[in-house]
Write an enzyme that holds these catalytic residues in place. Structure first.
Site, PDB file in Angstrom:
ATOM      1  N   GLU A 174      17.921   4.418  14.565  1.00 36.55           N
ATOM      2  CA  GLU A 174      17.071   3.919  13.480  1.00 36.55           C
ATOM      3  C   GLU A 174      17.737   4.246  12.147  1.00 36.55           C
ATOM      4  O   GLU A 174      18.096   5.397  11.905  1.00 36.55           O
ATOM      5  CB  GLU A 174      15.685   4.577  13.564  1.00 36.55           C
ATOM      6  CG  GLU A 174      14.779   4.348  12.370  1.00 36.55           C
ATOM      7  CD  GLU A 174      14.512   2.862  12.084  1.00 36.55           C
ATOM      8  OE1 GLU A 174      13.941   2.188  12.943  1.00 36.55           O
ATOM      9  OE2 GLU A 174      14.886   2.378  10.983  1.00 36.55           O
TER      10      GLU A 174
ATOM     11  N   LEU B  96      11.427   6.473  11.415  1.00 40.25           N
ATOM     12  CA  LEU B  96      10.820   6.216  12.719  1.00 40.25           C
ATOM     13  C   LEU B  96       9.504   5.460  12.510  1.00 40.25           C
ATOM     14  O   LEU B  96       8.740   5.759  11.584  1.00 40.25           O
ATOM     15  CB  LEU B  96      10.535   7.534  13.448  1.00 40.25           C
ATOM     16  CG  LEU B  96      11.741   8.287  14.004  1.00 40.25           C
ATOM     17  CD1 LEU B  96      11.290   9.596  14.661  1.00 40.25           C
ATOM     18  CD2 LEU B  96      12.543   7.448  14.990  1.00 40.25           C
ATOM     19  N   GLY B  97       9.259   4.478  13.369  1.00 43.69           N
ATOM     20  CA  GLY B  97       8.001   3.727  13.277  1.00 43.69           C
ATOM     21  C   GLY B  97       8.180   2.324  12.731  1.00 43.69           C
ATOM     22  O   GLY B  97       7.283   1.491  12.844  1.00 43.69           O
TER      23      GLY B  97
ATOM     24  N   GLY C  16       2.038 -17.249  -1.545  1.00 48.10           N
ATOM     25  CA  GLY C  16       1.932 -17.310  -0.088  1.00 48.10           C
ATOM     26  C   GLY C  16       0.564 -16.853   0.377  1.00 48.10           C
ATOM     27  O   GLY C  16       0.208 -15.680   0.215  1.00 48.10           O
TER      28      GLY C  16
ATOM     29  N   GLU D 247      -0.841 -20.907  -2.735  1.00 46.22           N
ATOM     30  CA  GLU D 247      -0.395 -21.311  -1.393  1.00 46.22           C
ATOM     31  C   GLU D 247       0.082 -22.753  -1.438  1.00 46.22           C
ATOM     32  O   GLU D 247      -0.579 -23.625  -2.005  1.00 46.22           O
ATOM     33  CB  GLU D 247      -1.560 -21.143  -0.401  1.00 46.22           C
ATOM     34  CG  GLU D 247      -1.420 -21.867   0.924  1.00 46.22           C
ATOM     35  CD  GLU D 247      -0.194 -21.459   1.741  1.00 46.22           C
ATOM     36  OE1 GLU D 247       0.061 -20.259   1.878  1.00 46.22           O
ATOM     37  OE2 GLU D 247       0.524 -22.376   2.221  1.00 46.22           O
TER      38      GLU D 247
ATOM     39  N   GLY E 180       6.587 -15.285   4.303  1.00 48.09           N
ATOM     40  CA  GLY E 180       7.089 -15.194   5.662  1.00 48.09           C
ATOM     41  C   GLY E 180       8.174 -14.133   5.780  1.00 48.09           C
ATOM     42  O   GLY E 180       8.632 -13.570   4.780  1.00 48.09           O
ATOM     43  N   ARG E 181       8.560 -13.858   7.038  1.00 52.69           N
ATOM     44  CA  ARG E 181       9.591 -12.854   7.299  1.00 52.69           C
ATOM     45  C   ARG E 181      10.635 -13.456   8.236  1.00 52.69           C
ATOM     46  O   ARG E 181      10.319 -14.324   9.045  1.00 52.69           O
ATOM     47  CB  ARG E 181       8.965 -11.602   7.938  1.00 52.69           C
ATOM     48  CG  ARG E 181       7.913 -10.954   7.042  1.00 52.69           C
ATOM     49  CD  ARG E 181       7.274  -9.746   7.703  1.00 52.69           C
ATOM     50  NE  ARG E 181       8.187  -8.638   7.839  1.00 52.69           N
ATOM     51  CZ  ARG E 181       8.370  -7.676   6.925  1.00 52.69           C
ATOM     52  NH1 ARG E 181       7.685  -7.696   5.797  1.00 52.69           N
ATOM     53  NH2 ARG E 181       9.218  -6.700   7.131  1.00 52.69           N
TER      54      ARG E 181
ATOM     55  N   ASP F 179       9.940  -9.075  16.501  1.00 47.52           N
ATOM     56  CA  ASP F 179      10.122 -10.052  15.420  1.00 47.52           C
ATOM     57  C   ASP F 179      11.528 -10.634  15.327  1.00 47.52           C
ATOM     58  O   ASP F 179      11.734 -11.669  14.697  1.00 47.52           O
ATOM     59  CB  ASP F 179       9.823  -9.390  14.053  1.00 47.52           C
ATOM     60  CG  ASP F 179       8.365  -9.027  13.891  1.00 47.52           C
ATOM     61  OD1 ASP F 179       7.609  -9.124  14.880  1.00 47.52           O
ATOM     62  OD2 ASP F 179       7.976  -8.638  12.773  1.00 47.52           O
TER      63      ASP F 179
ATOM     64  N   HIS G 157     -27.551  -4.480  23.610  1.00 45.90           N
ATOM     65  CA  HIS G 157     -28.319  -4.858  22.421  1.00 45.90           C
ATOM     66  C   HIS G 157     -28.600  -3.602  21.602  1.00 45.90           C
ATOM     67  O   HIS G 157     -28.923  -2.574  22.185  1.00 45.90           O
ATOM     68  CB  HIS G 157     -29.646  -5.492  22.843  1.00 45.90           C
ATOM     69  CG  HIS G 157     -30.565  -5.780  21.683  1.00 45.90           C
ATOM     70  ND1 HIS G 157     -30.334  -6.815  20.798  1.00 45.90           N
ATOM     71  CD2 HIS G 157     -31.693  -5.151  21.260  1.00 45.90           C
ATOM     72  CE1 HIS G 157     -31.299  -6.815  19.880  1.00 45.90           C
ATOM     73  NE2 HIS G 157     -32.128  -5.819  20.139  1.00 45.90           N
TER      74      HIS G 157
END
Ligand code: NAD
Length: 482
Positions: free
Chosen positions: A36, A40-41, A190, A213, A282-283, A322, A456
């Site tokens: 990394e 981290l994460g 966006g 947008e 966007g990415r 991604d 309920h």
């Protein structure tokens, strides 16, 4: 090469794709390294999902206190200390990222704080990065993987090529909170998930928000009635929402503020002045500098092409989350793919998973959640559909919590009566969508969905009603006119 630098699996990137892949690999007995270059994460824990949700939580609590007067609770003057809010956000992030460090250590995964470059199908060159990382080892020049390299490097923000883009920030910049001074106003380019979630937060804490947008409506990918309700809520919070608007340029004013110039839906030039301009359009896959010269894998529109097992065009190199071209860009999908890819690499049994039933959530007020197909998608895929919609105005818990315009909607195949899709706009929809995900993944039908009762008073009673409504049998709703 020294034996300690030889691994079964190397994972590059430690977001919800990478760190889950590393843990699953360790569980399966593979000698595992994770590399990394930042923290981290990954984006999710440090600059994405987790800090945004912490901030949205603060803005909701702030408004809950302000609104409490309506049911007799007087909170006096309610104010927000932004520095404390940022400390809270940081403490949430720190708790989560140190949890990842603990899991790496307890699973005996070697952590390298370094930039990784893939130099061959089994070799990765490392270049040490400065700064502390919990439990990180000294960085050798190269490590090897005999069974697989998993790319889990995520995505980075896209910045549009307009004049003045250099004055704009990305969500990564904002959420890292690097010396974020107090400010009054923000323009967001966006109206997708990031734009709308941050608009919800900033409008919720009293900032002047202008959302611009390009498409006909914000959140154009979600059901229209849900996006209409979300826009109404944003406007009620004081935001200016401009759909079908095209940003021309961003100018720096003499007082240091920024002017965003855009043409509105009638083609008229408009402008919004604000302290910040956020670009959230966007990415894109994060693969710059990932491959050594002469080394590459097949890509499509910038993302890495993978097969249904998440293996790339180079055998032994895998890509999850991604970074691959078919990605939903959702953290939970990355984690799910991680487990699958690593089980494939380990060569033992691979758990059967439905990779299509991907729940998606937008953390607005109320929350939006969806899984499976929308009505339009189901029809386009050739299904005759049965749809049921239940407005939560008739649901006791929604009345108790005054949850605003909320509804639940179900979509079935008319012939098989299999559940195809569910949309919820309701408080805690993010948790409630879970039942529908499992139902769709297991191909459940109308009758199966109604075999058990729901307690309920809860929002999920509204889900029972939305299921029943698909056959005109909802109880707490006037019958359709014949
Ligand atoms: P997005 O694709 O969701 O939205 C980008 C929006 O920008 C689109 O509506 C697009 O029409 C608009 N746009 C593009 N160019 C424009 C221009 N020049 N002017 C005005 N508008 C323009 O992307 P995002 O919001 O940046 O999010 C990135 C990814 O991260 C998405 O896949 C999203 O699902 C994911 N994400 C998920 C969550 C969550 O699960 N809650 C939260 C944040 C982000």
């Amino acid at each position: 090469m020294a034996e300690e630098n030889q691994y079964d699996v190397i994972i590059i990137g430690s977001g919800p794709g990478g760190y889950v892949a590393a843990i699953r690999a360790a569980q399966l007995g593979l000698k595992t390294a994770i590399v990394e270059e930042l923290e981290l994460g990954g984006v999710c824990l440090n600059r994405g999902c987790v800090p945004t949700k912490a901030l949205i939580h603060v803005s909701r609590e702030l408004n809950a206190l302000k609104d409490a007067d309506a049911f007799g609770v007087t909170a006096g003057s309610v104010t927000l200390d932004e520095a404390k809010m940022d400390d809270f956000k940081k403490s949430v992030v720190d708790t989560q990222t140190s949890g990842v460090g603990f899991l790496m250590k307890s699973n005996k995964i070697d952590v390298y704080h370094a930039h990784a470059t893939i130099t061959g199908a089994q070799t990765v060159a490392l270049e040490a990065r400065e700064g502390d990382m919990s439990g990180a080892l000294d960085v050798p020049a190269q490590i090897t993987a005999s069974k697989g390299i998993v790319i889990a490097t995520g995505a980075v923000p896209v910045m549009i090529p307009i004049p003045g883009i250099e004055y704009c920030v990305s969500s990564d910049d904002l959420l890292e909170g690097k010396e974020r001074p107090e400010f009054e106003s923000i323009t967001i380019i966006g109206g997708g998930v990031i734009g709308v979630e941050l608009a919800t937060f900033y409008a919720g804490i009293g900032k002047q928000v202008t959302l611009v947008e390009a498409l006909d409506r914000v959140l154009a990918k979600i059901e229209k009635d849900a996006s209409t309700a979300i826009v109404q809520q944003l406007k009620a919070q004081g935001a200016s929402v401009n759909a079908k608007s095209s940003v021309q340029r961003v100018e720096k004013l003499e007082d240091g503020r920024l002017r965003t110039v855009f043409t509105d839906k009638k083609g008229k030039e408009q402008s919004a002045d604000s302290d910040y301009v956020l670009c959230a359009v966007g990415r894109k896959a994060n693969i710059d500098g990932l491959f050594a010269e002469g080394m590459s894998v097949e890509t499509d529109r910038g993302g890495i092409v993978v097969n249904d097992k998440y293996e790339t065009s180079v055998p032994g190199i895998w890509a999850i989350g991604d970074v691959h071209s078919g990605s939903s860009q959702l953290a939970h999908a990355a984690s799910f793919e991680a487990e699958q890819a690593v089980e494939e690499i380990a060569g033992g049994s691979v758990r059967e998973r439905d990779q299509q039933a991907i729940p998606a959530v937008v953390y607005t007020w109320p929350e939006y959640a969806h899984v499976g197909m929308t009505e339009e998608e189901a029809k386009a895929a050739g299904h005759d559909v049965l749809t049921g919609k239940f407005p939560l105005g008739g649901n006791a818990m929604a009345v108790v919590e005054q949850s605003g315009r909320s509804f639940m909607k179900t979509i079935f195949d008319a012939e098989t009566e299999e559940l195809l899709g569910v949309t919820m706009l309701a408080n805690r929809a993010s948790d409630m969508i879970d039942e529908s995900t499992m139902a769709i993944a297991n191909h459940m039908t109308f009758d199966q969905m109604l075999r058990g009762m729901r307690p309920h008073p809860t929002y999920m009673e509204g889900f029972t009603e939305a299921l029943l409504a698909a056959k005109g049998e909802a109880i707490h709703m006037a019958p359709a006119k014949k």
